[in-house]
Write a protein that holds these residues in place. Structure first.
Motif, PDB file in Angstrom:
ATOM      1  N   PHE A   8       4.194  -2.743  -9.161  1.00  0.00           N
ATOM      2  CA  PHE A   8       3.871  -1.444  -9.736  1.00  0.00           C
ATOM      3  C   PHE A   8       4.258  -0.438  -8.664  1.00  0.00           C
ATOM      4  O   PHE A   8       3.894  -0.607  -7.501  1.00  0.00           O
ATOM      5  N   SER A  23       0.808   0.205 -17.302  1.00  0.00           N
ATOM      6  CA  SER A  23       1.858  -0.468 -16.536  1.00  0.00           C
ATOM      7  C   SER A  23       1.280  -1.403 -15.488  1.00  0.00           C
ATOM      8  O   SER A  23       1.701  -2.556 -15.358  1.00  0.00           O
ATOM      9  N   ALA A  24       0.328  -0.868 -14.727  1.00  0.00           N
ATOM     10  CA  ALA A  24      -0.226  -1.655 -13.621  1.00  0.00           C
ATOM     11  C   ALA A  24      -0.927  -2.900 -14.157  1.00  0.00           C
ATOM     12  O   ALA A  24      -0.718  -4.020 -13.660  1.00  0.00           O
ATOM     13  N   ARG A 222       7.826  -1.676 -16.680  1.00  0.00           N
ATOM     14  CA  ARG A 222       7.543  -0.250 -16.545  1.00  0.00           C
ATOM     15  C   ARG A 222       7.683   0.433 -17.903  1.00  0.00           C
ATOM     16  O   ARG A 222       8.122  -0.192 -18.880  1.00  0.00           O
TER      17      ARG A 222
END
Ligand code: GLU
Length: 292
Positions: A8, A23-24, A222
């Motif tokens: 990330f 995303s993370a 992402r």
């Protein structure tokens, strides 16, 4: 087989929001499910916009979410010499040229071109570079450079594409129009992109591909807002001889009006949601990920 490597890579130029959380968390979930590694990278090359308090907030917000990442964290600002070397190499190969137009010059040139009809725009909506610096003679370039004029180093897109040939990347997620599987890279839609500036020896595009390769990243997961940028990344990988990772672009978290979230919208900042009493488990649900 070495384990897959996920990362990330936020920029500390604002507070993390729900989109970053998606995303993370997705990266961590995928790493966990595949016995892989998870890295955090701080993309802080833009000294004018990045701030230490935002970097600190990234660590705190991600820890609150329950994320664990490997140490040490790579901070791009500590590796400028490496990016400078790549710029020197591309320059030596005749693939970069200094462009001396200011932002105002560019706006004026685009307006002039647009009087004759529509001028092409990149996937982010910015007009393609309309200037002619690429055609300056070597002597004229040197004269202007030595005069101290500011410049941006632009990729000669036509030359770069001719050098690299046709390129594809492997998309495990999807693009905004459902593109998936082997996707043909179309970097020409970005025009002669800026890869460095007189005072900054790199750019997002350059440092992201160098770092992904250097850190052995195998899966880039992402948001879909970076789907089209992947064409430029794939091209740079080919020019610099770097191995392409697999890509997985995921849908963005949108606000109630269907707009992309911005770092300045406090309503969706992780720290504000936390202050309002939200738990990490609720947040996970809110971004559409089930508990694992
Ligand atoms: N640093 C970029 C951003 O915050 C993301 C880079 C990437 O995931 O490739 O938008």
């Amino acid at each position: 087989m070495p384990p897959p490597v996920f990362r990330f890579a936020p920029s500390p130029n604002g507070l993390l929001h729900l989109g970053h959380a998606r995303s993370a968390l997705l990266n961590v979930d995928l790493a966990r499910a595949s016995g892989g590694r998870f890295l955090l990278r701080i993309e802080d090359i833009d000294a004018t916009r990045c701030r230490p308090d935002y970097e600190q907030a990234i660590y705190e917000d991600l820890a609150w979410l329950g994320l664990v990442w490997e140490q040490p964290v790579r901070r791009q600002s500590e590796h400028l010499a490496l990016y400078r070397d790549a710029i020197a190499r591309l320059t030596q190969e005749g693939l970069l040229y200094p462009a001396f137009e200011s932002r105002a010059d560019i706006a004026r040139l685009v307006a002039e071109r647009e009087r004759a009809g529509p001028w092409p725009r990149d996937p982010d909506g910015a007009p393609l570079y309309p200037g002619h610096s690429g055609q300056l003679s070597r002597a004229e370039r040197e004269r202007r450079r030595l005069s101290g004029a500011p410049y941006a180093l632009r990729l000669d897109m036509a030359a770069a594409m001719a050098r690299a040939g046709d390129l594809v990347w492997e998309e495990l997620g999807s693009g905004p129009d459902g593109e998936t599987g082997k996707v043909a890279a179309r970097p020409a839609q970005w025009g002669d992109v800026i890869l460095a500036r007189k005072d900054t020896p790199t750019s997002y595009h350059l440092s992201v591909v160098i770092d992904d390769a250097l850190q052995g990243v195998t899966h880039v997961v992402r948001g879909q807002d970076l789907f089209h940028a992947t064409a430029v990344h794939r091209l740079l990988q080919a020019l610099l001889g770097l191995p392409p990772p697999l890509y997985r672009h995921h849908p963005l978290v949108l606000d109630d009006l269907g707009h992309k979230l911005s770092k300045s919208t406090h309503a969706t900042a992780l720290r504000d949601l936390r202050a309002a009493g939200m738990t990490p488990a609720q947040l996970r649900q809110l971004v559409g990920l089930t508990a694992i």
